[in-house]
Design a protein around this motif. Structure first.
Motif, mmCIF file in Angstrom:
data_model
loop_
_atom_site.group_PDB
_atom_site.id
_atom_site.type_symbol
_atom_site.label_atom_id
_atom_site.label_comp_id
_atom_site.label_asym_id
_atom_site.label_seq_id
_atom_site.Cartn_x
_atom_site.Cartn_y
_atom_site.Cartn_z
ATOM 1 N N ASP A 157 5.199 1.568 11.956
ATOM 2 C CA ASP A 157 5.089 0.109 12.106
ATOM 3 C C ASP A 157 6.195 -0.355 13.056
ATOM 4 N N SER A 207 0.838 -1.206 0.000
ATOM 5 C CA SER A 207 0.000 0.000 0.000
ATOM 6 C C SER A 207 0.871 1.254 0.000
ATOM 7 N N ASP A 241 -4.257 0.206 8.508
ATOM 8 C CA ASP A 241 -4.154 -1.243 8.280
ATOM 9 C C ASP A 241 -3.098 -1.807 9.242
HETATM 10 C C1 LIG Z 1 -1.884 -6.296 7.159
HETATM 11 S S1 LIG Z 1 -0.314 -5.673 7.442
HETATM 12 C C2 LIG Z 1 -0.275 -4.192 6.487
HETATM 13 C C3 LIG Z 1 -0.176 -4.454 5.013
HETATM 14 C C4 LIG Z 1 0.135 -3.202 4.215
HETATM 15 N N1 LIG Z 1 -0.958 -2.262 4.288
HETATM 16 C C5 LIG Z 1 0.419 -3.557 2.771
HETATM 17 O O1 LIG Z 1 -0.483 -3.451 1.924
HETATM 18 O O2 LIG Z 1 1.544 -3.950 2.472
HETATM 19 C C6 LIG Z 1 -0.454 -5.067 9.083
HETATM 20 C C7 LIG Z 1 0.782 -4.318 9.546
HETATM 21 O O3 LIG Z 1 0.488 -3.658 10.778
HETATM 22 C C8 LIG Z 1 1.641 -3.656 11.543
HETATM 23 N N2 LIG Z 1 1.281 -3.348 12.933
HETATM 24 C C9 LIG Z 1 0.899 -4.193 13.919
HETATM 25 N N3 LIG Z 1 0.673 -3.507 15.058
HETATM 26 C C10 LIG Z 1 0.897 -2.209 14.771
HETATM 27 C C11 LIG Z 1 0.843 -1.008 15.541
HETATM 28 N N4 LIG Z 1 0.511 -1.015 16.830
HETATM 29 N N5 LIG Z 1 1.151 0.157 14.933
HETATM 30 C C12 LIG Z 1 1.489 0.190 13.624
HETATM 31 N N6 LIG Z 1 1.571 -0.920 12.844
HETATM 32 C C13 LIG Z 1 1.278 -2.097 13.421
HETATM 33 C C14 LIG Z 1 2.262 -5.021 11.312
HETATM 34 O O4 LIG Z 1 3.630 -5.037 11.617
HETATM 35 C C15 LIG Z 1 1.992 -5.195 9.815
HETATM 36 O O5 LIG Z 1 3.058 -4.716 9.071
#
Ligand SMILES: C[S@@+](CC[C@H](N)C(=O)[O-])C[C@H]1O[C@@H](n2cnc3c(N)ncnc32)[C@H](O)[C@@H]1O
Length: 240
Positions: free
Chosen positions: A78, A58, A131
């Motif tokens: 992240d 994204s 996300d």
């Molecule tokens: C579903 S993935 C995102 C995919 C991304 N949008 C893409 O299209 O490549 C969810 C992400 O949220 C991150 N994440 C988890 N907890 C988080 C937090 N508290 N703050 C920010 N990011 C977080 C994870 O490390 C992961 O990279």
């Protein structure tokens, strides 16, 4: 199209920082990518933020789509990006290889800490994509602080709004906040190691609950436009 994005969408693989081919297990769909592009175009966004970087799918689409001016900036947060066992810096590496290294600011912290920091810095964004950690309360906190950063008329997209927790948040936004529903993407199947029969039952139940709680269609990702700042009374509450 960017060859890194093409590889992710076509093969669901990408390259590690040292050039090995690795599996991509977390990324948005092409539909969601299109929704992001359209919303950025609609707002003429120059400044944006994103919660959750993973392999950078994204993020690359957002960086490609932003209007390029002196203001152009994409804030990404992240806490797991640099962990070898998670993403090993691949998302950031993909962004840099795509030529967007100089317009991003990466914050190596969880969103619940990074977003209030951006608010303290008086950052304003035109577009946001949420996300990250997909519990109801976590995503609500992401939305709450994103709203503080988003300008009036700006657009926020929440991903995975067909998940029960996030779909409830959509109901909250729709019924309690000054946001206009714009559009969404087709729902993706929600499955977590459950049998097809259980999935079917859950999906039926979810449809009933969704209808009871939310007037909006069930989408994979849902886009909202911010209509105004928050002018509710201090004790406002609308059931959702
Ligand atoms: C579903 S993935 C995102 C995919 C991304 N949008 C893409 O299209 O490549 C969810 C992400 O949220 C991150 N994440 C988890 N907890 C988080 C937090 N508290 N703050 C920010 N990011 C977080 C994870 O490390 C992961 O990279």
């Amino acid at each position: 199209m960017n060859p890194i994005l093409e590889e992710i969408f076509e093969k669901r693989t990408t390259k590690s920082v040292d050039g090995r081919t690795v599996k991509v297990n977390a990324q948005i769909s092409r539909h969601e990518g299109e929704l992001i592009r359209k919303c950025i175009e609609l707002t003429g966004a120059e400044v944006s933020l994103e919660v959750g970087l993973a392999f950078g799918t994204s993020a690359m689409i957002i960086c490609e789509s932003l209007k390029k001016t002196e203001r152009t900036r994409h804030y990404i947060m992240d806490p797991y990006q640099m962990y070898e066992a998670s993403y090993g810096g691949i998302g950031l590496n993909n962004i840099r290889k795509s030529g967007f290294g100089d317009i991003i600011e990466f914050i190596d912290k969880p969103s619940q800490l990074a977003l209030p920091e951006l608010a303290q810095r008086n950052v304003t964004v035109d577009f946001a994509f949420i996300d990250g950690w997909h519990t109801f309360d976590h995503t609500l906190v992401d939305f709450f602080f994103t709203d503080k950063l988003l300008r009036e008329g700006g657009i926020v997209i929440l991903d995975d709004t067909d998940w029960p927790a996030i779909s409830r948040l959509v109901s909250f936004i729709d019924s309690n906040r000054s946001y206009e529903y714009i559009a969404g993407t087709p729902p993706r199947t929600y499955k977590r190691n459950v049998s097809p029969l259980k999935q079917a039952v859950r999906s039926k139940l979810r449809n009933i609950t969704d209808k009871r709680h939310c007037t909006l269609p069930r989408h994979g990702a849902t886009a909202f436009r911010k209509m105004s700042e928050d002018h509710r009374n201090w004790d406002h509450f609308q059931g959702f």
